[in-house]
Design an enzyme around this catalytic site. Structure first.
Site, PDB file in Angstrom:
ATOM      1  N   ALA A  42       0.833  -1.204   0.000  1.00 33.08           N
ATOM      2  CA  ALA A  42       0.000   0.000   0.000  1.00 33.08           C
ATOM      3  C   ALA A  42       0.867   1.253   0.000  1.00 33.08           C
ATOM      4  O   ALA A  42       0.605   2.200  -0.749  1.00 33.08           O
ATOM      5  CB  ALA A  42      -0.917  -0.015   1.222  1.00 33.08           C
ATOM      6  N   ASP A 252       9.829   2.453   1.487  1.00 33.30           N
ATOM      7  CA  ASP A 252       8.658   2.289   0.606  1.00 33.30           C
ATOM      8  C   ASP A 252       8.447   3.527  -0.271  1.00 33.30           C
ATOM      9  O   ASP A 252       8.068   3.411  -1.439  1.00 33.30           O
ATOM     10  CB  ASP A 252       7.388   2.040   1.438  1.00 33.30           C
ATOM     11  CG  ASP A 252       7.422   0.679   2.112  1.00 33.30           C
ATOM     12  OD1 ASP A 252       8.137  -0.218   1.611  1.00 33.30           O
ATOM     13  OD2 ASP A 252       6.740   0.518   3.142  1.00 33.30           O
TER      14      ASP A 252
END
Ligand code: ADP
Length: 303
Positions: A42, A252
């Protein structure tokens, strides 16, 4: 056709800021709590979408309130949600304890993420084959990632595998099929069994993977930036100097933004330079996805 298909995990981060860690059998009061959207898949999907990529996210949420909140979060970030399935298990959650020295203890309960199986990818194959880049991490089953890599090879879509969290069971034969393999220093040490305490050691460990067939290695080096290694070539792309406030989710943001810039047509060193810039901006703010700027916010931050 989407630019990027991210296949991976989603979590709800449940963070308790404690004065000290509780010991066995003890109950203590935590002065502060916060809830945030997380999960490596995500996070990477959100970073790429905030920069303007057209992103498919293939993941599984639970049939519960957290699952609904996750879907709303993706929709408001412009992510395509037709790849998101609703599982039987509860949504993935990550209870996190952070003490005043920023030391943390994290539990991951994968829940519905465990239902992201190779068969689910077969159902979503049209989404996968019509993208410019497939992006994978390791909070889902290795078998699912192996199948995603096989689909990438079958349909000629390049694959980026971010081997985080480290998993020593990762089959190196699969790694040699990906276009980009992006460990941090710790993950590189786990995979090679070699030390990675300084740049010379990191380069030796990187060469070990290159000799085993890995095409492009991108090793993130925290504030120092990233090292790009291919057969016969290695180059450091320096990080940006900033005052770091919270580095959670930096890796990320780096992978998501690199994917965005690469899928938009930039060459590898330019995409790495821009990813360093993006990730550096995220460490100047608290939180994970909360600290990921949009394209417009990034422009404002860089002036
Ligand atoms: P991970 O979180 O996976 O360990 P790193 O710590 O290597 O990843 O950070 C990923 C990227 O984030 C780096 O390559 C760099 O671009 C950026 N970054 C991380 N920490 C800093 C920092 N203190 N200052 C500037 N950039 C940073």
């Amino acid at each position: 056709m989407a630019d990027i298909t991210v296949i991976g995990s989603n979590m709800i981060d449940l963070t308790a800021y404690v004065d000290r860690m509780p010991i066995e059998g003890e109950t203590i009061e935590a002065p502060e709590f916060s809830m945030g959207f997380g999960g490596k898949g995500a996070n990477q999907a959100i970073a790429a979408a905030r920069l303007g990529s057209d992103v498919n996210f293939i993941t599984m949420v639970g049939n519960d309130d957290f699952g609904k909140q996750q879907l709303a979060n993706y929709e408001s970030s412009g992510i395509r949600t037709d790849g998101i399935g609703i599982g039987h298990q509860a949504s993935g959650v990550a209870p996190i304890f952070v003490d005043p020295t920023s030391d943390n203890r994290i539990l991951i309960i994968k829940g519905a993420n465990k239902e992201l199986t190779p068969a689910v990818l077969d159902e979503k194959v049209d989404l996968i084959k019509n993208s410019k880049l497939i992006v994978l991490q390791q909070e889902i089953a290795l078998e699912t990632n192996y199948h995603a890599i096989d689909l990438g090879v079958k349909y000629g879509v390049p694959v980026l595998l971010n081997p985080a969290p480290a998993n020593e069971d990762l089959n190196i034969d699969y790694v040699s099929k990906v276009a980009f393999f992006t460990p941090n220093e710790t993950e590189l040490a786990t995979l090679t069994g070699m030390p990675t305490n300084n740049l010379d050691e990191i380069k030796l460990a990187a060469d070990n993977l290159i000799q085993r067939g890995v095409g492009n290695l991108i090793i993130t080096l925290g504030s120092k930036g990233a090292l790009w290694v291919t057969e016969g070539h290695s180059e450091i792309v320096a990080g940006m100097k900033v005052k770091a406030v919270d580095t959670t989710g930096a890796g990320d943001s780096f992978i998501g933004s690199f994917s965005h810039y690469y899928a938009a047509g930039e060459d590898v060193p330019t995409a790495l330079q821009h990813a360093n810039q993006y990730a550096a901006m995220t460490v100047t703010k608290k939180g994970t996805q909360k600290s990921y700027p949009t394209k417009e916010e990034l422009t404002d931050m860089l002036v």
